[in-house]
Motif scaffolding. Structure first.
Motif, mmCIF file in Angstrom:
data_model
loop_
_atom_site.group_PDB
_atom_site.id
_atom_site.type_symbol
_atom_site.label_atom_id
_atom_site.label_comp_id
_atom_site.label_asym_id
_atom_site.label_seq_id
_atom_site.Cartn_x
_atom_site.Cartn_y
_atom_site.Cartn_z
ATOM 1 N N ASP A 48 0.717 -1.185 -0.068
ATOM 2 C CA ASP A 48 -0.147 -0.082 -0.141
ATOM 3 C C ASP A 48 0.987 1.161 0.171
ATOM 4 O O ASP A 48 1.199 1.707 0.207
ATOM 5 C CB ASP A 48 -0.814 -0.068 1.327
ATOM 6 C CG ASP A 48 -1.774 -0.547 1.142
ATOM 7 O OD1 ASP A 48 -2.099 -1.669 1.015
ATOM 8 O OD2 ASP A 48 -3.019 -0.925 2.216
ATOM 9 N N ASP A 49 0.464 2.709 0.091
ATOM 10 C CA ASP A 49 0.870 3.752 -0.050
ATOM 11 C C ASP A 49 1.628 4.035 -1.280
ATOM 12 O O ASP A 49 2.481 5.192 -0.891
ATOM 13 C CB ASP A 49 1.135 3.745 1.054
ATOM 14 C CG ASP A 49 0.611 4.016 2.532
ATOM 15 O OD1 ASP A 49 -1.161 3.507 1.459
ATOM 16 O OD2 ASP A 49 1.204 3.572 3.749
ATOM 17 N N HIS A 78 -6.285 3.132 -4.236
ATOM 18 C CA HIS A 78 -6.138 3.272 -3.065
ATOM 19 C C HIS A 78 -6.195 4.961 -2.716
ATOM 20 O O HIS A 78 -5.376 5.476 -1.842
ATOM 21 C CB HIS A 78 -5.096 2.680 -2.831
ATOM 22 C CG HIS A 78 -4.530 2.219 -0.423
ATOM 23 N ND1 HIS A 78 -5.384 1.960 0.209
ATOM 24 C CD2 HIS A 78 -3.173 3.298 0.113
ATOM 25 C CE1 HIS A 78 -5.160 1.976 0.946
ATOM 26 N NE2 HIS A 78 -3.571 2.491 1.118
ATOM 27 N N HIS A 120 -5.602 9.460 -0.079
ATOM 28 C CA HIS A 120 -5.281 8.900 1.509
ATOM 29 C C HIS A 120 -4.674 9.627 2.522
ATOM 30 O O HIS A 120 -4.456 10.302 3.327
ATOM 31 C CB HIS A 120 -3.668 8.050 1.305
ATOM 32 C CG HIS A 120 -3.471 7.356 2.117
ATOM 33 N ND1 HIS A 120 -2.668 7.146 2.935
ATOM 34 C CD2 HIS A 120 -4.041 5.699 1.467
ATOM 35 C CE1 HIS A 120 -2.608 6.086 3.896
ATOM 36 N NE2 HIS A 120 -3.303 5.175 3.304
ATOM 37 N N ALA A 148 -8.616 3.576 2.274
ATOM 38 C CA ALA A 148 -7.331 4.028 3.383
ATOM 39 C C ALA A 148 -7.268 4.029 4.384
ATOM 40 O O ALA A 148 -8.073 3.638 5.144
ATOM 41 C CB ALA A 148 -7.196 4.781 2.745
ATOM 42 N N PHE A 149 -6.188 3.309 5.105
ATOM 43 C CA PHE A 149 -6.369 3.111 6.527
ATOM 44 C C PHE A 149 -7.022 1.990 6.891
ATOM 45 O O PHE A 149 -7.080 1.477 8.273
ATOM 46 C CB PHE A 149 -6.098 4.748 7.837
ATOM 47 C CG PHE A 149 -5.805 5.330 7.264
ATOM 48 C CD1 PHE A 149 -4.129 5.337 7.425
ATOM 49 C CD2 PHE A 149 -6.204 6.347 6.103
ATOM 50 C CE1 PHE A 149 -3.844 7.013 6.561
ATOM 51 C CE2 PHE A 149 -5.836 7.611 6.020
ATOM 52 C CZ PHE A 149 -4.336 7.314 6.150
HETATM 53 ZN ZN LIG Z 1 -2.619 3.032 2.591
#
Ligand SMILES: [Zn+2]
Length: 257
Positions: A74-75, A125, A129, A166-167
């Protein structure tokens, strides 16, 4: 598994029943508030526990795939760490899935294109974010996810179908937005906690103890520690004679429309 809609109906019926009892027999009003309180607790806990599938159907693993595992990042893309991750994956002939942030995809289009060119898969994603996404309206969430889809279309020429919150936060607005955009939400069955203060050794030893074929592992292509964990994970996979595949291969679903 607990689900938001049926629980809401049960809570409403219980409150009506307790209100009637309160009016007829004059019981304490706290009894009426109690199910509402429990319901609010469930909403908060359900928002952060992706594996509960409380608000929306999410795919977490595929137990039928006895020789495969899906590693997800992710990210990214990240200018320093995504190339290192790609290098390691190539070295081990492993495929993976990158849930990219739309804005970063536009910042580093070459990296996003390299991910695809090397046989990996990319998912949505969110665009921004943003930490406050859990409090956004359905329309605002939808706009953000749509913007990420446009970024994917511009950079990759593909319409992404897979989405990772996200998260890991989900709620009714996020659920409705993903439904509207026909996105398939992907969770995980093993979270490495690679973005926390946990040491590489602790993360790897936990992976060694818990990892099962068919798992979706959550990592981030955003730090040196995550790269070091990936290296150990790839060695583990080799030792077990498993194959590291993309999420779409593990789950037998399409990654793009
Ligand atoms: Zn993330």
């Amino acid at each position: 598994m607990l689900k938001h809609q049926p629980i809401r109906i049960v809570v409403m019926l219980t409150v009506i029943a307790l209100l009637t009892v309160f009016l007829v027999w004059n019981i304490s009003f706290y009894w009426v508030l109690f199910p509402v309180f429990l319901w609010l607790v469930l909403i908060v806990v359900g928002s952060f526990h992706v594996r509960w599938n409380y608000f929306l159907p999410m795919l977490h693993r595929n137990a039928e795939k006895v020789n495969s595992i899906a590693i997800s990042f992710d990210d990214g893309p990240h200018p320093e760490f995504t190339p290192k991750v790609l290098q390691l994956l190539k070295q081990h002939q492993a495929q993976a899935t990158f849930f990219c942030i739309g804005e970063k995809m536009l910042d580093y289009p070459d990296l996003a294109q390299q991910i695809i060119a090397e046989g990996h898969c990319i998912g949505n994603h969110t665009y921004s974010h943003d930490r406050t996404i859990g409090f956004w309206t359905k329309v605002k969430v939808e706009r953000d996810l749509e913007k990420a889809l446009v970024a994917g279309q511009v950079v990759l020429g593909k319409k992404m179908r897979l989405f990772r919150p996200a998260f890991g936060v989900t709620n009714p607005n996020i659920a409705k937005a993903t439904q509207q955009l026909q996105l398939q939400t992907i969770g995980w069955s093993h979270r490495t906690y690679d973005t926390t203060k946990r040491s590489k050794e602790r993360i790897v030893s936990r992976l060694e103890k818990r990892i099962r074929a068919g798992d979706i592992v959550l990592l981030h292509d955003t730090s040196e520690k995550s790269v070091a964990v990936l290296e150990q994970l790839l060695l583990m996979i080799k030792k077990k004679n498993w194959k590291a595949v993309t999420v779409s291969q593990l789950l037998d679903i399409k990654a793009y429309d």
